[in-house]
Design a protein around this motif. Structure first.
Motif, PDB file in Angstrom:
ATOM      1  N   CYS A  21       0.856  -1.175   0.000  1.00 38.00           N
ATOM      2  CA  CYS A  21       0.000   0.000   0.000  1.00 38.00           C
ATOM      3  C   CYS A  21       0.893   1.225   0.000  1.00 38.00           C
ATOM      4  N   ARG A  73      -7.028  -7.125   4.191  1.00 36.50           N
ATOM      5  CA  ARG A  73      -6.117  -7.173   3.046  1.00 36.50           C
ATOM      6  C   ARG A  73      -6.258  -8.519   2.313  1.00 36.50           C
ATOM      7  N   ASN A  74      -6.371  -9.599   3.093  1.00 35.72           N
ATOM      8  CA  ASN A  74      -6.518 -10.922   2.477  1.00 35.72           C
ATOM      9  C   ASN A  74      -7.831 -11.069   1.723  1.00 35.72           C
ATOM     10  N   LYS A  75      -8.790 -10.222   2.041  1.00 34.50           N
ATOM     11  CA  LYS A  75     -10.066 -10.212   1.298  1.00 34.50           C
ATOM     12  C   LYS A  75     -10.002  -9.241   0.125  1.00 34.50           C
ATOM     13  N   ASN A  76      -8.816  -8.734  -0.138  1.00 34.35           N
ATOM     14  CA  ASN A  76      -8.615  -7.755  -1.222  1.00 34.35           C
ATOM     15  C   ASN A  76      -9.422  -6.486  -1.058  1.00 34.35           C
ATOM     16  N   PRO A  78      -9.797  -2.533   0.038  1.00 33.18           N
ATOM     17  CA  PRO A  78      -8.839  -1.418  -0.073  1.00 33.18           C
ATOM     18  C   PRO A  78      -8.561  -0.789   1.288  1.00 33.18           C
ATOM     19  N   GLU A 249     -19.421  -7.585   2.689  1.00 39.39           N
ATOM     20  CA  GLU A 249     -18.386  -8.617   2.777  1.00 39.39           C
ATOM     21  C   GLU A 249     -18.575  -9.416   4.049  1.00 39.39           C
TER      22      GLU A 249
END
Ligand SMILES: Nc1ncnc2c1ncn2[C@@H]1O[C@H](COP(=O)(O)OP(=O)(O)O)[C@@H](O)[C@H]1O
Ligand SMILES: Cc1cn([C@H]2C[C@H](O)[C@@H](COP(=O)(O)OP(=O)(O)O)O2)c(=O)[nH]c1=O
Length: 251
Positions: A21, A73-76, A78, A249
């Protein structure tokens, strides 16, 4: 499964940007200038989330922020992580107070935290919100209400002086007896408690935190294993994400 013990955030990096990032992620000028119509559409669509971690020292905020960062982050998603005091010009002056708090007046101390936040909001938080990021921030204005409130300021007046800063969507308020927090600082972080981390001051600060009333404040019982507390954090964040049209999510 027991997760690896996370590193404490690198307190020398500001803003804290975990790998993958960088600042261009949040620079609204990095994209081509949109037409007025496109701009208003983007503006409507792009609304990020601000999740802040609050509470007295040693309650496990940084540890839990890091764990949540990894999950998102692992779930993509932002996500970016940051903290206050920052490492900017005012944050550096604030760090000098840690071992010499009595050298400045309480008004000067409050002014420094406000100046640091103003810079943080203008340079990082607001642009990131505008571009649809999920921001995890280690401390924000409730800390000012509680810590500078413990110096004698009226906490509501302090919040009023923070009205330039956007309200968080979720403020996770970590609660743990102050003595336990100090023990974690000494035994876990191997640090000597600084001027802000003295028992009486933390007890006073914790009482002010506990009396703050805002709809976005959710209490986290910080007593328990790192995994147990992590699950408590995830429950609140899952609910927030499930209610946000842009981030539906499951965590
Ligand atoms: N639930 C927990 N149980 C025991 N130790 C913890 C727990 N959470 C964090 N710690 C440890 O306590 C210390 C303080 O945690 P930290 O996350 O730095 O707190 P804070 O950011 O609130 O000051 C660290 O050494 C950390 O590894
Ligand atoms: C953000 C903020 C922090 N503080 C205090 C709380 C902490 O004791 C201290 C530093 O915060 P801390 O989270 O321990 O940051 P770091 O480890 O990077 O130094 O500053 C305030 O008094 N007012 C504020 O507005």
């Amino acid at each position: 499964m027991k997760p690896d013990k996370p590193e404490r955030l690198d307190k020398n990096a500001q803003p804290f940007m975990p790998s993958g990032c960088n600042k261009t992620d949040i620079n609204p000028t990095a994209t081509e200038t949109p037409s007025e119509e496109e701009f208003s559409d983007q503006h409507k669509a792009a609304k990020g989330l601000l999740i802040v971690f609050e509470g007295t020292d040693g309650t496990g905020k940084s540890t839990q922020l890091q764990l949540l960062y990894t999950v998102l982050r692992n779930k993509n998603l932002p996500v970016i992580a940051t903290r206050e005091p920052t490492n900017g010009q005012y944050g550096q002056l604030i760090r000098k107070l840690y071992t010499n708090r009595t050298e400045s007046s309480r008004e000067e101390e409050l002014e420094l935290f406000l100046a640091d936040r103003r810079e943080h909001v203008n340079e990082l938080i607001q642009p990131a919100l505008d571009s649809g990021k999920i921001i995890l921030c280690d401390r924000y204005f409730l800390s000012t209400a509680a810590y500078q409130g413990a110096l004698g300021f009226d906490p509501e007046e302090v919040l009023e002086r923070n009205s330039f800063a956007p309200d968080p969507d979720l403020a996770l308020l970590f609660q743990l007896p102050a003595q336990q927090g100090i023990e974690r600082i000494i035994s876990g972080r191997k640090e000597k408690p600084n001027d802000f981390e003295q028992l009486e001051n933390l007890q006073k600060t914790a009482r002010i935190f506990a009396n703050l009333r805002r709809p976005y404040i959710k209490i986290i019982d910080a007593d328990g294993s790192i995994e147990e507390v992590h699950r408590r954090v995830l429950n609140h964040v899952s609910l927030l994400l499930s209610r946000s049209p842009d981030f539906q999510e499951k965590l």
